[in-house]
Design an enzyme around this catalytic site. Structure first.
Site, PDB file in Angstrom:
ATOM      1  N   HIS A 416       0.825  -1.206   0.000  1.00 31.50           N
ATOM      2  CA  HIS A 416       0.000   0.000   0.000  1.00 31.50           C
ATOM      3  C   HIS A 416       0.861   1.260   0.000  1.00 31.50           C
ATOM      4  O   HIS A 416       0.707   2.132  -0.854  1.00 31.50           O
ATOM      5  CB  HIS A 416      -0.910  -0.046   1.238  1.00 31.50           C
ATOM      6  CG  HIS A 416      -1.813   1.126   1.398  1.00 31.50           C
ATOM      7  ND1 HIS A 416      -3.159   1.066   1.152  1.00 31.50           N
ATOM      8  CD2 HIS A 416      -1.570   2.405   1.799  1.00 31.50           C
ATOM      9  CE1 HIS A 416      -3.711   2.252   1.385  1.00 31.50           C
ATOM     10  NE2 HIS A 416      -2.762   3.082   1.789  1.00 31.50           N
ATOM     11  N   GLU A 417       1.761   1.351   0.963  1.00 33.89           N
ATOM     12  CA  GLU A 417       2.556   2.578   1.100  1.00 33.89           C
ATOM     13  C   GLU A 417       3.518   2.773  -0.069  1.00 33.89           C
ATOM     14  O   GLU A 417       3.787   3.902  -0.479  1.00 33.89           O
ATOM     15  CB  GLU A 417       3.308   2.577   2.430  1.00 33.89           C
ATOM     16  CG  GLU A 417       2.417   2.580   3.658  1.00 33.89           C
ATOM     17  CD  GLU A 417       1.435   3.739   3.693  1.00 33.89           C
ATOM     18  OE1 GLU A 417       1.714   4.793   3.085  1.00 33.89           O
ATOM     19  OE2 GLU A 417       0.363   3.580   4.320  1.00 33.89           O
ATOM     20  N   HIS A 420       1.824   4.435  -2.892  1.00 39.07           N
ATOM     21  CA  HIS A 420       1.934   5.891  -2.731  1.00 39.07           C
ATOM     22  C   HIS A 420       3.308   6.383  -3.190  1.00 39.07           C
ATOM     23  O   HIS A 420       3.429   7.391  -3.893  1.00 39.07           O
ATOM     24  CB  HIS A 420       1.757   6.267  -1.260  1.00 39.07           C
ATOM     25  CG  HIS A 420       0.366   6.142  -0.743  1.00 39.07           C
ATOM     26  ND1 HIS A 420      -0.728   6.621  -1.413  1.00 39.07           N
ATOM     27  CD2 HIS A 420      -0.103   5.602   0.422  1.00 39.07           C
ATOM     28  CE1 HIS A 420      -1.824   6.391  -0.690  1.00 39.07           C
ATOM     29  NE2 HIS A 420      -1.465   5.769   0.415  1.00 39.07           N
ATOM     30  N   HIS A 423       3.774   6.459  -6.858  1.00 39.99           N
ATOM     31  CA  HIS A 423       2.948   7.528  -7.421  1.00 39.99           C
ATOM     32  C   HIS A 423       3.709   8.855  -7.345  1.00 39.99           C
ATOM     33  O   HIS A 423       3.842   9.582  -8.343  1.00 39.99           O
ATOM     34  CB  HIS A 423       1.626   7.611  -6.654  1.00 39.99           C
ATOM     35  CG  HIS A 423       0.594   8.480  -7.301  1.00 39.99           C
ATOM     36  ND1 HIS A 423      -0.670   8.633  -6.780  1.00 39.99           N
ATOM     37  CD2 HIS A 423       0.631   9.259  -8.417  1.00 39.99           C
ATOM     38  CE1 HIS A 423      -1.375   9.447  -7.559  1.00 39.99           C
ATOM     39  NE2 HIS A 423      -0.602   9.850  -8.553  1.00 39.99           N
TER      40      HIS A 423
END
Length: 627
Positions: A416-417, A420, A423
Site C-alpha cells: 500500500h505505502e 503511494h 505515485h
C-alpha cells in the site's frame, strides 16, 4: 500535513499520505566489532540534508527566496515573462519549504518524545505559515487579472503553458477567494487551526498512559497503538475481549478532552467554510480538488444500499471463526491462521513480484527505494504509529514510514505505502513541482491498486486450500476496512460537520453516541449480525483522520476505482498498463476526478462501487466453495 498552504493554493496532498496518519543523527549506527554499520531498516534522511546544520543553512536561505517571491506582488500582470518568472519564484520558495518541512517531520516522527525534534518540526510549521502568508497575494491577484488577461499573458510567454492547470484552478476559485488582506489573515491563522490535530498527535503518540494486559499464555503486553494493532488479532477470543476492553477503556478516560479537540477541529473547518462563503464544510472541502458533491453522495448511498454484502461477510466470518454470535472484537483475527511469519526481506520480494505487471520502470524504482533506505521499517518507543508515505522532498525521493510486524497485514501495508511512493516518484519525475502535487482523491488509488496486485500474486503462490483461504480472507478484510469502514467514517464526518455547521455544540459524549449508532447500523447490531458493546463507541477518539477534514471518504472511492483499473490491466495488458501509469505520471496536472475519468473510471456513477460489491461477493463465493 500542513493544510494551510494546500487550502491557499491547492498544491495537493502528496506531502504525507497515510493509511491516517502517522532523530539526530538521521541514521542509526550498529556496532559490529570494529566496524560501524548503518541500520538497513532505518531510513536515510541524508539525501534531504546531511545533518541539521545543513537544514539550518537552507532554512536561512529561504529569506532570500521569500523576498524574491514577495517582490512580485502587484506585478503579475506586467507581462507574460513577469508572470512566468514570478510563478517560478513562488515554486522555488515552496519547493524549498516543502523540503525543510519533510526533514523536520520525518525526524520528529522517528521519536515524538524527543524535544529537539519537536522544536525543529515546530519551526518548520512556522516557516510554512510564514511562506504561505508571503505568497498569499498570488491567488487574489491572478483572479483580479481574469481569464482573458491570463490567456493573453500565456500567449506572450509560452513557458506559462506549464502552469496552465495551476492558473485555471486559481481562476476557478475566484468566488471563494478573499482580498489579499483577507488571504493574509487566513494564512496567519493557520498555526492556530493546526492546534487540535497537534494536540491529538502528541496525546495519542507520546503522552497516553497505555494499559498493560496479561494474555492467556502469560505474556504481558503494553497496549500502545502498535501493541493494540497486533493484539486485536489474537487467536484466543478472551484475549481479544480483554484487549478491546482495556484499550478502549483507556481512550474513554479522555472522552471529554478529545471531544473538545475534535469539536475545535470542526469549528476550524466551519470557520474556513464561512470565511470563503461556502454553504458548509463538506462543500468547502470538495471544492478544494473540484470533486463533484455527487461523488460523496453516491458513495454513501451505494454503501448503505449494499450493507447486506458486509453483513454476509460477517456471517461468513462467524462461521470460519466458529462463533455463534460475532462481537466487535471478532473483527480482526484472520479467518484462517497464517502459515508463518513474513520477514521484511521476504515481504519486499513478494511486493516486487506482485507489481511486475507494471513494468521495469516501476519495479526498478521500487527496488532502488528498498535498497537505498527510503523506508523506516520497525516500531520503536516514541515512533509515530501507523504507516505513511511522504513525497514532499521533490528533488530527492519519497519516504515511507512503517511499523512492520512480520505478519501478512504488514506485507499488505508495505504494498500500500509503496503504491503511494511510486505515485509520487513517477509524478515528480514527469511533472514540474506545481503540477506534481496530486490530490488525495487520486493518492489512495495507487496504494489500493498495489494491494489488489499483491492478493493476485499471493493466490498464485498458495500451496493448498488453507493458505488460499487465508489470502481470500485477508482480501475480504481489506475490502471491509478500506471500503466499508472508511465509508462509515465518512458518514460520521458528514453528520458531525453538518451539526456543527448548523450551530450545534457537540461534546465527547455526543460524538460517542453518534459513532455508536453508525457502528451498530453498519455492523447489523439490531439484526443480530455483530454485537457492538456500548463501551466501543469511543472508537471515534482513536481515528486521526477525523482531523483531516473529509479525508477518509477517498479511501472508499479509491479502492473502488483501483479494483476496476487493476482488472483492466490484468485483462488488457500493456495498453491498459500504460494508461494506468500515465495516471500516476500525471500527478496533479489536472483535476483528480477528470484524471480518473480519463483513465476510464467515473466515481460519480454507481458502477465502480457496484463492481467492488460484486468482487467481494465473488470472493465469498470462492471461500464457500472451498468450505
Amino acid at each position: 500535513m500542513p493544510r494551510q498552504f494546500s487550502l491557499l493554493l491547492c498544491l495537493g496532498a502528496a506531502l504525507i499520505v497515510s493509511g491516517c496518519g502517522e532523530e539526530a543523527p538521521p541514521e542509526t549506527k550498529v556496532e559490529t566489532g570494529a566496524v560501524v554499520l548503518e541500520d538497513p531498516h532505518r531510513w536515510d534522511l541524508s539525501g534531504i540534508f546531511p545533518d541539521e546544520a545543513a537544514w539550518e543553512v537552507s532554512y536561512a536561505r529561504t529569506d532570500a527566496l521569500s523576498e524574491q517571491a514577495a517582490s512580485c506582488q502587484g506585478r503579475l500582470g506586467e507581462s507574460g515573462e513577469t508572470l512566468a518568472g514570478c510563478l517560478e519564484a513562488f515554486s522555488d520558495l515552496m519547493k524549498a519549504v516543502y523540503r525543510l518541512y519533510a526533514y523536520a517531520q520525518l525526524l520528529s516522527d522517528e521519536d515524538a518524545t524527543d524535544a529537539e525534534n519537536l522544536a525543529l518540526k515546530q519551526r518548520a510549521d512556522v516557516l510554512f505559515a510564514r511562506a504561505s502568508e508571503t505568497v498569499s497575494y498570488i491567488q487574489p491577484e491572478i483572479q483580479s487579472l481574469g481569464a482573458s488577461q491570463v490567456e493573453a499573458l500565456t500567449e506572450q510567454a509560452p513557458r506559462l503553458k506549464a502552469y496552465a492547470h495551476f492558473l485555471d484552478d486559481i481562476l476557478r476559485r475566484a468566488p471563494h477567494t478573499l482580498s489579499t488582506e483577507g488571504e493574509q489573515l487566513l494564512a496567519m491563522a493557520a498555526l492556530v487551526r493546526e492546534a487540535p490535530q497537534s494536540f491529538y498527535t502528541i496525546l495519542a503518540n507520546a503522552d497516553m498512559p497505555w494499559p498493560t494486559v496479561t494474555l492467556s499464555d502469560g505474556r504481558e503486553l503494553v497496549l500502545d497503538q502498535a501493541g493494540y494493532t497486533k493484539a486485536r488479532q489474537a487467536e484466543n477470543r478472551e484475549d481479544r475481549r480483554q484487549v478491546f476492553d482495556a484499550f478502549w477503556g483507556t481512550w474513554d478516560r479522555y472522552e471529554r478532552t478529545l471531544g473538545v479537540a475534535l469539536y475545535s477541529q470542526l469549528q476550524s473547518d466551519r470557520f474556513i467554510a464561512r470565511a470563503r462563503s461556502f454553504e458548509g464544510s463538506l462543500a468547502a472541502s470538495l471544492n478544494h480538488d473540484h470533486i463533484p458533491p455527487v461523488v460523496y453522495e453516491t458513495m454513501v448511498a451505494e454503501t448503505n444500499a449494499h450493507l447486506d454484502t458486509l453483513h454476509r461477510y460477517f456471517r461468513l466470518r462467524a462461521r470460519l471463526l466458529g462463533v455463534d454470535q460475532m462481537a466487535y472484537y471478532d473483527i480482526y483475527p484472520p479467518l484462517v491462521q497464517g502459515t508463518g511469519a513474513y520477514p521484511i526481506d521476504q515481504a519486499k520480494t513478494l511486493v516486487l513480484s506482485s507489481v511486475a505487471v507494471l513494468g521495469d520502470e516501476y519495479v526498478n524504482a521500487m527496488r532502488r527505494g528498498f535498497d537505498q533506505r527510503w523506508m523506516d521499517v520497525y516500531p520503536r518507543p516514541g515512533k509515530k504509529s501507523g504507516a505513511y508515505m511522504m513525497g514532499a522532498a521533490f528533488d530527492v525521493h519519497p519516504f515511507v514510514l512503517m511499523n512492520y510486524h512480520d505478519d501478512y497485514e504488514s506485507v499488505s501495508t508495505l504494498a500500500h505505502e509503496w503504491g503511494h511512493a511510486l505515485h509520487s516518484y513517477l509524478a515528480n519525475q514527469h511533472q514540474n513541482f506545481l503540477n506534481a502535487q496530486y490530490a488525495t482523491f487520486l493518492a489512495e488509488v495507487a496504494s489500493t491498486f498495489n494491494e489488489d496486485l499483491l492478493l493476485d500474486h499471493m493466490l498464485t503462490q498458495a500451496k493448498d486450500d488453507r493458505e488460499r483461504l487465508f489470502y481470500l480472507g485477508s482480501a475480504l478484510e481489506n475490502l471491509r476496512g478500506t471500503f466499508f469502514r472508511q465509508a462509515m467514517f465518512a458518514e460520521f464526518e458528514k453528520v458531525v460537520h453538518d451539526r456543527v455547521d448548523g450551530g450545534e455544540s457537540l461534546t465527547g459524549a455526543d460524538f460517542t453516541q453518534i459513532y455508536l449508532d453508525l457502528l451498530r447500523r453498519y455492523h447489523g447490531h439490531d439484526q443480530g449480525v455483530v454485537t457492538i458493546d456500548e463501551a466501543y463507541g469511543i472508537e471515534w477518539a482513536y481515528i486521526p483522520h477525523f482531523y483531516y477534514n473529509f479525508y477518509v471518504y477517498q479511501y472508499a472511492t479509491s479502492i473502488a476505482a483501483a479494483a476496476l483499473l487493476a482488472e483492466d490491466v490484468r485483462a488488457n495488458g500493456p495498453a491498459a498498463r500504460e494508461k494506468y501509469l500515465d495516471l500516476l505520471r500525471a500527478g496533479g496536472s489536472d483535476y483528480p476526478y477528470e484524471l480518473l475519468r480519463r483513465a476510464g473510471v467515473d466515481m460519480a456513477s454507481p458502477a465502480p462501487y457496484r463492481a467492488l460489491f460484486a468482487r467481494m461477493n465473488r470472493i465469498m463465493d470462492e471461500i464457500e466453495s472451498i468450505l
